[in-house]
Motif scaffolding. Structure first.
Motif, short mmCIF file in Angstrom:
data_model
loop_
_atom_site.label_atom_id
_atom_site.label_comp_id
_atom_site.label_asym_id
_atom_site.label_seq_id
_atom_site.Cartn_x
_atom_site.Cartn_y
_atom_site.Cartn_z
N PRO A 54 0.81 -1.24 0.00
CA PRO A 54 0.00 0.00 0.00
C PRO A 54 0.83 1.27 0.00
CG PRO A 54 -0.96 -1.62 1.49
CD PRO A 54 0.35 -2.20 1.02
N GLN A 55 2.00 1.22 0.67
CA GLN A 55 2.86 2.42 0.71
C GLN A 55 3.39 2.77 -0.67
OE1 GLN A 55 3.27 -0.22 3.08
NE2 GLN A 55 1.84 0.99 4.33
N THR A 56 3.54 1.75 -1.54
CA THR A 56 4.01 2.01 -2.90
C THR A 56 3.04 2.92 -3.64
OG1 THR A 56 5.02 -0.19 -2.94
CG2 THR A 56 4.83 0.96 -5.04
N PHE A 57 1.74 2.65 -3.47
CA PHE A 57 0.74 3.50 -4.11
C PHE A 57 0.84 4.93 -3.59
CE2 PHE A 57 -1.09 -0.67 -4.87
CZ PHE A 57 -1.64 -0.54 -6.14
N THR A 58 1.03 5.06 -2.27
CA THR A 58 1.14 6.40 -1.68
C THR A 58 2.37 7.13 -2.19
OG1 THR A 58 0.04 5.62 0.33
CG2 THR A 58 1.31 7.65 0.49
N LYS A 59 3.50 6.43 -2.21
CA LYS A 59 4.75 7.05 -2.65
C LYS A 59 4.67 7.50 -4.11
CE LYS A 59 7.76 4.31 0.40
NZ LYS A 59 8.76 3.20 0.42
N LEU A 60 3.98 6.71 -4.93
CA LEU A 60 3.89 7.04 -6.35
C LEU A 60 2.72 7.96 -6.67
CD1 LEU A 60 4.67 3.51 -7.90
CD2 LEU A 60 6.21 5.47 -7.70
N GLY A 61 1.89 8.24 -5.66
CA GLY A 61 0.78 9.15 -5.86
C GLY A 61 -0.28 8.60 -6.79
N ILE A 62 -0.54 7.28 -6.72
CA ILE A 62 -1.54 6.66 -7.58
C ILE A 62 -2.57 5.93 -6.72
CG2 ILE A 62 0.02 6.41 -9.53
CD1 ILE A 62 0.48 3.54 -8.73
N SER A 63 -3.69 5.57 -7.33
CA SER A 63 -4.76 4.90 -6.60
C SER A 63 -4.88 3.46 -7.04
CB SER A 63 -6.10 5.61 -6.84
OG SER A 63 -6.57 5.35 -8.16
N TYR A 64 -5.59 2.68 -6.23
CA TYR A 64 -5.82 1.27 -6.55
C TYR A 64 -6.68 1.11 -7.81
CZ TYR A 64 -4.68 1.05 -1.55
OH TYR A 64 -4.09 1.21 -0.33
N GLN A 65 -7.44 2.14 -8.11
CA GLN A 65 -8.35 2.04 -9.25
C GLN A 65 -7.65 2.27 -10.59
OE1 GLN A 65 -9.31 3.82 -6.34
NE2 GLN A 65 -10.41 1.94 -5.76
N ASP A 66 -6.41 2.69 -10.55
CA ASP A 66 -5.70 3.00 -11.79
C ASP A 66 -4.30 2.37 -11.76
OD1 ASP A 66 -4.63 4.00 -14.10
OD2 ASP A 66 -4.72 6.12 -13.50
N LEU A 67 -4.15 1.26 -12.48
CA LEU A 67 -2.87 0.55 -12.53
C LEU A 67 -2.11 0.85 -13.82
CD1 LEU A 67 -3.97 -2.98 -11.21
CD2 LEU A 67 -3.22 -0.96 -9.91
N SER A 68 -2.49 1.91 -14.50
CA SER A 68 -1.90 2.21 -15.80
C SER A 68 -0.40 2.50 -15.70
CB SER A 68 -2.62 3.39 -16.46
OG SER A 68 -2.57 4.54 -15.64
N LEU A 69 0.06 3.02 -14.55
CA LEU A 69 1.49 3.30 -14.40
C LEU A 69 2.30 2.00 -14.52
CD1 LEU A 69 3.93 5.05 -13.68
CD2 LEU A 69 3.41 4.65 -11.27
N PHE A 70 1.82 0.93 -13.87
CA PHE A 70 2.55 -0.34 -13.92
C PHE A 70 2.52 -0.93 -15.33
CE2 PHE A 70 0.77 -0.05 -9.55
CZ PHE A 70 1.98 0.18 -8.89
#
Length: 363
Positions: free
Chosen positions: A73-89
């Motif tokens: 979960p901290q990875t999402f926070t650090k990258l400033g992204i939400s669980y609903q959008d995995l497009s960065l990965f």
């Protein structure tokens, strides 16, 4: 389920050129999975960090690797992204993401329907109803994987019985599973402490091929991944040579063993009779195949011990040329002692069940 082997890469702690060389070596040997940790990503220099990940991930994908990124979960926070959008990965080139920590159950189920088509890999190293909870929320099952943890600290790896129970929770649903083995020389990993990176504590000091044989023999693990980087060329080759589907045991021949007996040992796919005995593992087909071949008695008077391989001699009549592996001490002059299972592999005999297929090879 098809079985595969993989390696690990730690871009936050490694040299990209060395990573590329390692990936190329592994690809040549038939490795197809890459575990890549993103747990250490920090908000500082985020653009440069993501570019580094992107380059090595795309390099791996061009070599036909499936790349799973380890996040929490901290990875999402650090990258400033939400669980609903995995497009960065997806943009980074990843094949999927491994959730190092649990979410709500519903969240994992929703993530498995991500429009990017990323696999969602779950942490298997907990003997709780975590997966059962997710399955009640009807996830997109083909996109759910399972993967055990790896343990850098000596003494912190999973005990075997716990590993079995935790793994069975995933196999009962037909989920693709993974676990880690460790190189005995590699030092690269996610943390500064690195006493090896296996899943099972008993594996920590074992040769890498034996670790893999054990995991595959349990029939609970589909993917075996080297946890630390970089394994030696020799270790990469040894793991690649492991038969992933048929337990293959290494043997040492007796000096008197004949050419016929060596052929019986190594040139046949053996299987244990269904009506088992607890005294020996019986491979009976050789006595049919070699019924017309003479086999005089020799090396047949000593007491036989666990792991000894014997073949019926001419005095054994109808059972001549039957191959047996000794499980309990005994003596029978109708059986020639031809070889022995290597001591470190004898524990694998317990995985040869009724009708289990197995092979024997000399090293």
């Amino acid at each position: 389920m098809l079985r595969e082997i993989g390696i690990s890469i730690y871009p936050d702690h490694s040299d990209p050129k060395q990573d590329q060389i390692y990936l190329e070596k592994a690809a040549t040997l038939g490795y197809t999975r890459v575990f890549m940790s993103m747990l250490e990503v920090s908000p500082e220099n985020q653009t440069a960090t993501l570019e580094k990940f992107s380059q090595i991930i795309h390099f791996a994908r061009d070599l036909n690797f499936e790349v799973i990124l380890d996040i929490n979960p901290q990875t999402f926070t650090k990258l400033g992204i939400s669980y609903q959008d995995l497009s960065l990965f997806k943009a980074l080139g990843a094949s999927g993401i491994r959730l190092d920590e649990a979410f709500s159950g519903l969240q994992e189920s929703l993530l498995s329907y991500n429009p990017e088509g990323l696999k969602i890999e779950l942490n298997m190293s907990n003997d709780v109803a975590y997966l059962d909870n997710i399955m009640t929320y009807q996830p997109n099952a083909p996109f759910i994987y399972g993967c055990h943890n790896l343990y850098p600290q000596k003494g912190s790896g999973l005990p075997y019985d716990f590993f079995v129970k935790a793994s069975q929770r995933f196999k009962k649903y037909g989920i693709k599973t993974a676990a880690f083995v460790t190189s005995q020389t590699a030092t690269g990993g996610p943390w500064t402490i690195n006493d090896g990176l296996p899943t099972l504590e008993i594996h920590r000091d074992w040769p890498i091929a034996l670790q893999a044989k054990h995991l595959f023999a349990t029939n609970l693990i589909d993917t075996v991944i080297i946890g630390n980087a970089y394994a030696t060329d020799e270790e990469l080759a040894q793991l690649a040579a492991v038969n992933r589907y048929c337990l293959t045991l290494n043997v040492e021949y007796e000096q008197q063993t004949t050419t016929l007996e060596k052929e019986i040992v190594e040139k046949n796919l053996h299987f244990r009779r269904g009506d088992i005995t607890d005294l020996v593992i019986r491979s009976t087909q050789p006595r049919v195949k070699y019924a017309q071949k003479a086999n005089p008695a020799h090396n047949h008077t000593q007491e036989l011990q666990l792991g000894d391989i014997v073949i019926g001699n001419d005095d054994f009549k109808n059972y001549k040329n039957e191959l047996q592996i000794i499980l309990k001490p005994q003596q029978d002059i109708r059986k020639n002692l031809v070889a022995r299972i290597k001591p470190e592999e004898r524990f694998l005999l317990e995985y040869i069940k009724p009708w289990t297929k197995f092979k024997l090879q000399a090293q």
